[in-house]
Design a protein around this motif. Sequence first.
Motif, short mmCIF file in Angstrom:
data_model
loop_
_atom_site.label_atom_id
_atom_site.label_comp_id
_atom_site.label_asym_id
_atom_site.label_seq_id
_atom_site.Cartn_x
_atom_site.Cartn_y
_atom_site.Cartn_z
N ALA A 4 0.81 -1.22 0.00
CA ALA A 4 0.00 0.00 0.00
C ALA A 4 0.85 1.26 0.00
O ALA A 4 0.52 2.25 -0.64
N GLY A 5 1.92 1.26 0.75
CA GLY A 5 2.73 2.47 0.84
C GLY A 5 4.16 2.13 1.17
O GLY A 5 4.45 1.07 1.69
N LEU A 6 5.04 3.08 0.85
CA LEU A 6 6.47 2.88 1.14
C LEU A 6 6.84 3.70 2.37
O LEU A 6 6.70 4.93 2.36
N PRO A 7 7.31 3.05 3.43
CA PRO A 7 7.76 3.83 4.59
C PRO A 7 9.13 4.46 4.29
O PRO A 7 10.08 3.76 3.97
N ILE A 8 9.17 5.77 4.38
CA ILE A 8 10.33 6.53 3.94
C ILE A 8 11.11 7.07 5.13
O ILE A 8 10.54 7.70 6.02
N LEU A 9 12.40 6.86 5.11
CA LEU A 9 13.27 7.53 6.08
C LEU A 9 13.60 8.93 5.57
O LEU A 9 13.55 9.90 6.33
N ALA A 10 13.94 9.05 4.31
CA ALA A 10 14.29 10.36 3.75
C ALA A 10 14.27 10.29 2.23
O ALA A 10 14.48 9.24 1.64
N THR A 48 14.06 5.28 16.01
CA THR A 48 14.15 6.65 16.52
C THR A 48 13.40 7.63 15.62
O THR A 48 13.15 8.76 16.01
N VAL A 49 13.10 7.20 14.42
CA VAL A 49 12.41 8.06 13.46
C VAL A 49 11.14 7.35 13.01
O VAL A 49 11.17 6.16 12.71
N PRO A 50 10.00 8.05 13.04
CA PRO A 50 8.76 7.36 12.68
C PRO A 50 8.68 6.98 11.21
O PRO A 50 8.04 6.00 10.86
N GLY A 51 9.31 7.75 10.36
CA GLY A 51 9.16 7.49 8.93
C GLY A 51 7.85 8.07 8.43
O GLY A 51 7.00 8.49 9.21
N GLU A 52 7.70 8.07 7.14
CA GLU A 52 6.50 8.63 6.54
C GLU A 52 6.07 7.67 5.43
O GLU A 52 6.91 7.23 4.64
N ILE A 53 4.79 7.36 5.36
CA ILE A 53 4.36 6.38 4.36
C ILE A 53 3.78 7.10 3.14
O ILE A 53 2.88 7.94 3.26
N LEU A 54 4.34 6.79 1.98
CA LEU A 54 3.91 7.44 0.74
C LEU A 54 3.33 6.40 -0.21
O LEU A 54 3.86 5.29 -0.33
N SER A 55 2.29 6.80 -0.90
CA SER A 55 1.74 5.94 -1.96
C SER A 55 2.61 6.11 -3.22
O SER A 55 3.47 6.99 -3.28
N VAL A 56 2.34 5.28 -4.20
CA VAL A 56 3.08 5.36 -5.47
C VAL A 56 3.00 6.76 -6.07
O VAL A 56 4.00 7.36 -6.44
N ASP A 57 1.79 7.29 -6.12
CA ASP A 57 1.62 8.62 -6.74
C ASP A 57 2.20 9.73 -5.86
O ASP A 57 2.72 10.72 -6.37
N GLU A 58 2.09 9.56 -4.55
CA GLU A 58 2.68 10.58 -3.66
C GLU A 58 4.20 10.62 -3.81
O GLU A 58 4.81 11.69 -3.79
N ALA B 177 8.23 18.91 2.87
CA ALA B 177 8.25 18.78 4.33
C ALA B 177 7.59 17.48 4.77
O ALA B 177 8.17 16.69 5.51
N GLY B 178 6.40 17.24 4.29
CA GLY B 178 5.73 15.98 4.63
C GLY B 178 5.22 15.96 6.05
O GLY B 178 5.49 16.84 6.87
N GLU B 179 4.44 14.94 6.36
CA GLU B 179 3.88 14.80 7.69
C GLU B 179 4.28 13.45 8.23
O GLU B 179 4.10 12.43 7.60
N ALA B 180 4.83 13.44 9.44
CA ALA B 180 5.28 12.19 10.02
C ALA B 180 4.10 11.34 10.44
O ALA B 180 3.10 11.83 10.92
N LEU B 181 4.23 10.06 10.23
CA LEU B 181 3.19 9.12 10.62
C LEU B 181 3.69 8.27 11.78
O LEU B 181 4.88 8.27 12.09
N PRO B 182 2.79 7.57 12.44
CA PRO B 182 3.20 6.77 13.60
C PRO B 182 4.28 5.75 13.24
O PRO B 182 4.36 5.30 12.09
#
Lengths: 236, 186
Positions: A4-10, A48-58, B177-182
């Motif tokens: 569903a999504g890619l968890p991104i560190l950076a 230590t970092v939550p990461g951010e989940i992005l979809s393919v289009d995002e 910037a993005g928004e952090a998720l859990p």
Amino acid sequence: MDEAGLPILAIQRLRMTTDGTGVTTLICSMGCPLRCRLCINPASWDKTVPGEILSVDELYERVKIDNLYFLTTNGGLTFGGGEPLLHSAFLKSFMEKYRETNWLFNLESSLNVSRKNLDDVIPYIHDFIIDTKDFNEERYKAYTGGEYGIFFENLMYLKEKVGPDRILLRIPVIPFLHKGNEAEENRAEFEKLGFTRFDVFPYVNPENRKPISEKAKENREILLKPAKEELAKEES
Amino acid sequence: MKGKDKCKALKEIRAKIAEENDIEYVVSECKHKGDCKGTCPKCEAELIYLEKELEKRRSLGKRVCVTGLAVGMAATVAGCTPASVIDPIVEFFGGGIGTEDLAGAAQPPEPVMGEVEPPIETLDGEVEYVPDSENSSEEDCSGEDCSEENGSEENGSEDPNGGSEDGKGDNDIPDLAGEALPPEEF
């Protein structure tokens, strides 16, 4: 099944001379099956970092700004991590959908994943940048905590599938692990197997470059402590 | 590669794109002091301007030249580092912290392959690039004067966005910037 999504560190843009030809954007994903003692991106696994989940289009929306730089320099995206192949279904979906951009897609991986994950991306990747760690099984296990056989069998499989020209083997000189010319010996062993592209380079201390977590320091001590004790003995 | 060097290289790439595609583009000198990430809102605005101008040319059926135009301007993957001349222990404790420039200011360390770089301050804000004589040049390019340049796919037209049916040709600057998720377990 698509992820569903890619968890991104950076996501880091406009990299030159570091992650592939031309101008590239490095996409570091979260999670890794290894615990390399001198991991350069411990935040990908130390929680230590939550990461951010992005979809393919995002993800596409985040990186498209550099379209002209990618096209004019034969650059594109480099998937790193962590271990990007943990998210191979997502990568496959992304590259399938956006292959017509004509950007080049590179992968930086340890190959310490299941064969299916590797198969998912092979048709789409231009350059495979492989973190070999060590040719020697005992040292590989000591340094990464991972299974050598998975890495080695995938590496040989990859060579059969795409040929050595599309594989760059990264051969690190690992402080406190390698003695003498062991890194160069690693390179020679890979050369015997038919690989042709190498990058022999010294590992750096991640703490010299950015703050790292206590968990990452503990992981690093697994390598440093015995070496330090040995050094102390020699000095005394 | 330092941010300023990167900025210079990218500026040269933009100038090359403009030159090869007959796009009016004036390279201005960056006034920002200190290091940067190699780009800023002004540089981004110039990039977006070029994308828009290329799109205009495509829609007019003119030749667009982009692919591989600046291959020599961005260095390729660094070759083998001669490990034999580096003491890994010395490198481990003393290397990689970054260097000082001539004025004694600390410089960020060079990124290594696959590494998430330490953060560097950069400029914020939005800027729109408007060439000095944009109106007159647009008039010229949309009229019959340019008909002799009218090209087609046979003339090497390139579509860097690979079609626009899904909005890939949009030229807005993405939110970085993005928004952090859990946290996720791995």
